[in-house]
Scaffold this active site. Structure first.
Site, mmCIF file in Angstrom:
data_model
loop_
_atom_site.group_PDB
_atom_site.id
_atom_site.type_symbol
_atom_site.label_atom_id
_atom_site.label_comp_id
_atom_site.label_asym_id
_atom_site.label_seq_id
_atom_site.Cartn_x
_atom_site.Cartn_y
_atom_site.Cartn_z
ATOM 1 N N ARG B 16 0.856 -1.200 0.000
ATOM 2 C CA ARG B 16 0.000 0.000 0.000
ATOM 3 C C ARG B 16 0.896 1.256 0.000
ATOM 4 O O ARG B 16 0.995 1.937 -0.995
ATOM 5 C CB ARG B 16 -0.965 -0.020 1.191
ATOM 6 N N ASP B 17 1.598 1.498 1.094
ATOM 7 C CA ASP B 17 2.520 2.647 1.106
ATOM 8 C C ASP B 17 3.596 2.438 0.042
ATOM 9 O O ASP B 17 4.073 3.384 -0.594
ATOM 10 C CB ASP B 17 3.154 2.800 2.500
ATOM 11 N N HIS B 20 3.532 4.035 -3.486
ATOM 12 C CA HIS B 20 4.016 5.391 -3.815
ATOM 13 C C HIS B 20 5.322 5.354 -4.614
ATOM 14 O O HIS B 20 5.377 5.920 -5.708
ATOM 15 C CB HIS B 20 4.164 6.233 -2.551
ATOM 16 N N SER B 171 3.594 10.762 9.160
ATOM 17 C CA SER B 171 3.573 10.730 7.685
ATOM 18 C C SER B 171 4.774 11.415 7.072
ATOM 19 O O SER B 171 5.132 11.141 5.930
ATOM 20 C CB SER B 171 2.327 11.435 7.164
ATOM 21 N N HIS B 200 2.739 4.430 13.082
ATOM 22 C CA HIS B 200 3.145 4.252 11.683
ATOM 23 C C HIS B 200 4.275 5.241 11.414
ATOM 24 O O HIS B 200 4.070 6.450 11.522
ATOM 25 C CB HIS B 200 1.939 4.526 10.776
ATOM 26 N N HIS B 202 7.802 6.763 9.193
ATOM 27 C CA HIS B 202 8.548 6.864 7.934
ATOM 28 C C HIS B 202 10.009 7.095 8.297
ATOM 29 O O HIS B 202 10.332 7.678 9.331
ATOM 30 C CB HIS B 202 7.992 7.979 7.042
ATOM 31 N N TYR B 291 4.736 15.753 3.899
ATOM 32 C CA TYR B 291 4.057 14.479 3.616
ATOM 33 C C TYR B 291 4.913 13.636 2.654
ATOM 34 O O TYR B 291 5.272 14.098 1.563
ATOM 35 C CB TYR B 291 2.711 14.801 2.977
#
Lengths: 302, 343
Positions: B16-17, B20, B171, B200, B202, B291
């Site tokens: 999903r991520d 990108h 994010s 979550h 990054h 983001y």
């Protein structure tokens, strides 16, 4: 002799109050009723101060006298869920309903695109799509009147402060109704709508991006001219409707970047999303009023 | 810190991520192969959809190689133990997409909003709650932008709407471990004891693993990671690294560390279009609080209009843009190009 058509505003919130302020400047509309459900509502108090009749009993509170008061046009600035009932009741009393909720039970109306058609059909209920729709559908139409648009997509970015509880609770209605408006009024074969809410301070002025995918390679010159013409049309009732960038052409993609600053009547200027809605609603009502005054249209139950 | 014996649930994001950095072009076959390998390695939860969630297919975010329905149907039917989740951003996707995903066989729906806008998730969370056995998760993005106290108000709103689990989402990959600790700890103290709490991350500041461990130590029990870090920006918390660290610390994930390493190395890395790593631009995301999925859009606009990606990203941070405003990148690039006289 009065040459104004009397109108009622249902919903004394931000939208209803802004609409009232605009309507008071109208040459053909005279707001005479403000309808709410909360006796403590500051919007009702404000309307009463301005000399309007008010009720906190909802539409029921106005029904017994609205015909006698000469109300021929109503604006609904409440919510999609109660709209159908409101509309039925005022229609029975011989008043046209201009729907500012995303209920969309009547035909869509985006003034520079189809106001003339909508009024010519003499519909007793017209729907103003959504704020994002009012800000973007004219530009989808500006492209689709030049050549086939297979897909139209809009992104509306609004400040947190201008997104009221109604929009927040029913955000799906916004995306669905706007997408449908892109197809029905904008003329795109299929439509998609995206809304983004940004909490930045100071609040950002409404931004709208319109992406169209054309069937054939875009005619850049014709599309650019059509877009500029359309923007001037919208500026007639929303002077702060401004092209920031574009049209950008990239293959078959046409992208247009807009900013919508409101008049700042009751709502702050950054809330162009709400302003374009009230301005479009009033413009629609004025067109109906002109038809009624000219004797070409007598609102009545179908 | 002693976290020995603590049980957590790890949720993989690479399908999903990871869409990108793949510009949403992962194929259905690749998704099936990778998800089966993850299922075999004991990864308990796998997210599958367009990078921007259900309904993300668009000019603005990119058109995917297949529809959400095709991805979800193909993956769900192959899973033996792993549960499949889908992401939904109100304003992009609707409850119609949610119902479709449920029909495809998802077990978890995650409804994501900007950290200050939880009230737009009411329609979706309450609908999800009404569906039997649907794990309902609220997901607050860009959580570095507000303090712990404000964040908890928003998390509680999602809890009230029906979320049985809520997430604090970094994010932008901006947070440092102390930022995570303060937010997670306060949330844990204020939420209902039965409400699960997730983090979550990054990896833009290379803090993915450290932040996730800080989250576990402060009371989070669900942690998102992504094999080989395949995700937006410098990627998500690299799942195989996180699992290896958990192993050493005695935190129980139920995931086979060596199998996770092998999937990362043998399946995910060869699939990358570019190395997902902390390069100059990804680091700028974390440094400026932007983001993560803006990265490739900024790179493309920089190239098209002869600008610096870093300049674009820094300005997007200064303007306090939020997730979903990808359309503002080309718009900003046009302004910058005009200002420097190249347009």
């Amino acid at each position: 002799m009065s040459n104004k058509i009397k109108a009622a505003i249902i919903g004394p919130g931000n939208i209803g109050t802004d609409l009232l302020m605009k309507a008071q400047r109208s040459d053909v509309i005279e707001p005479v009723w403000m309808v709410g459900v909360d006796a403590e509502s500051p919007g009702l108090a404000r309307a009463a101060e301005l000399g309007l009749k008010t009720t906190a009993e909802g539409v029921e509170g106005m029904l017994p006298t609205m015909r006698g008061d000469g109300v021929q046009i109503c604006f609904d600035a409440t919510s999609a869920y109660v709209h159908a009932e409101n509309s039925r009741k005022v229609n029975e009393q011989g008043a046209v309903m201009i729907d500012l909720t995303p209920a969309a039970i009547g035909p869509f109306c985006v003034p520079p695109v189809n106001l003339v058609d909508a009024v010519a059909k003499k519909a007793m209920n017209v729907n103003m799509v959504t704020c994002g729709g009012q800000a973007t559908i004219p530009l989808v139409a500006a492209v689709s009147r030049v050549q086939d648009v297979v897909y139209g997509e809009i992104v509306a970015t609004v400040s947190s402060k201008s997104a009221g509880p109604g929009t927040r609770k029913n955000i799906d209605e916004f995306t669905r109704t706007t997408a449908k408006g892109i197809e029905v009024c904008g003329g795109a074969h299929s439509g998609k709508a995206i809304i983004v809410i940004n909490p930045a301070e100071p609040p950002l002025i409404m931004r709208d991006t319109v992406h169209c995918l054309t069937q054939e390679t875009p005619n850049q010159e014709a599309i650019t001219e059509s877009v500029h013409t359309m923007i001037k049309e919208v500026q007639k009732y929303v002077p702060g409707y401004t092209l920031k960038n574009g049209p950008v052409f990239d293959g078959k993609r046409v992208s247009i970047y807009m900013e919508v600053e409101g008049l700042g009547d009751f709502l702050p200027k950054y809330a162009g999303n709400l302003d374009i809605m009230t301005a479009a609603g009033l413009r629609t009502a004025e067109m109906y009023a002109e038809e009624i005054l000219a004797g070409r249209f007598v609102p009545a139950v179908a | 810190m002693d976290l020995k014996g603590k049980k957590i649930t790890v949720h993989d994001m690479c399908l999903r991520d990871g869409m990108h950095p793949k510009r949403h072009q992962i194929t259905v076959d690749e998704m099936v192969t990778i998800s089966k390998a993850m299922d075999d390695a004991g990864v308990p939860m796998i997210e599958v959809t367009h990078g921007d969630g259900l309904g993300g297919s668009s000019v603005n975010y990119g058109f995917p190689a297949a529809s959400d329905e095709e991805y979800l149907t193909a993956v769900c039917k192959e899973m033996k133990n792993a549960k499949v989740s889908a992401l939904l951003l109100p304003g992009i996707g609707t409850v119609d997409h949610l119902k479709m995903a449920v029909d495809c066989g998802i077990s978890t729906i995650r409804v994501a909003t900007h950290c200050t806008e939880a009230d737009v998730s009411e329609q979706h969370l309450s609908m999800a709650k009404s569906i039997d056995n649907l794990d309902t998760v609220g997901f607050l993005m860009m959580a570095h932008m507000i303090e712990a106290e404000e964040l908890v108000v928003q998390l509680k709103m999602m809890e009230d709407f029906g979320a049985n689990c809520v997430y604090i989402t970094d994010s932008a990959g901006y947070m440092l471990p102390d930022d995570v600790t303060s937010r997670i700890a306060l949330a844990r103290a204020e939420l209902k004891p039965e409400t699960e709490l997730g983090f979550h991350g990054h990896h833009n500041m290379a803090m993915g693993v450290a932040n996730s461990i800080a989250a576990v130590a402060a009371g989070a029990n669900r942690i998102d990671g992504s094999l080989a870090g395949l995700g937006a920006g410098a990627g998500n918390t690299p799942l195989e690294v996180f699992v290896a660290v958990c192993d050493r610390m005695g935190i129980e994930t139920g995931i086979d560390t060596f199998k996770a390493m092998d999937i990362a190395e043998d399946l995910i890395v060869p699939m990358m279009d570019h190395m997902v790593r902390v390069d100059r631009d990804a680091l700028t995301l974390g440094y400026a609080g932007v983001y993560s999925s803006f990265l490739l859009f900024a790179k493309r606009s920089a190239e098209k209009y002869n600008l610096s990606t870093r300049d674009i990203l820094v300005e997007l941070g200064r303007r306090r843009t939020v997730g979903g405003q990808e359309d503002m990148i080309e718009d900003l690039a046009l302004d910058m190009a005009k200002a420097q006289g190249t347009l």
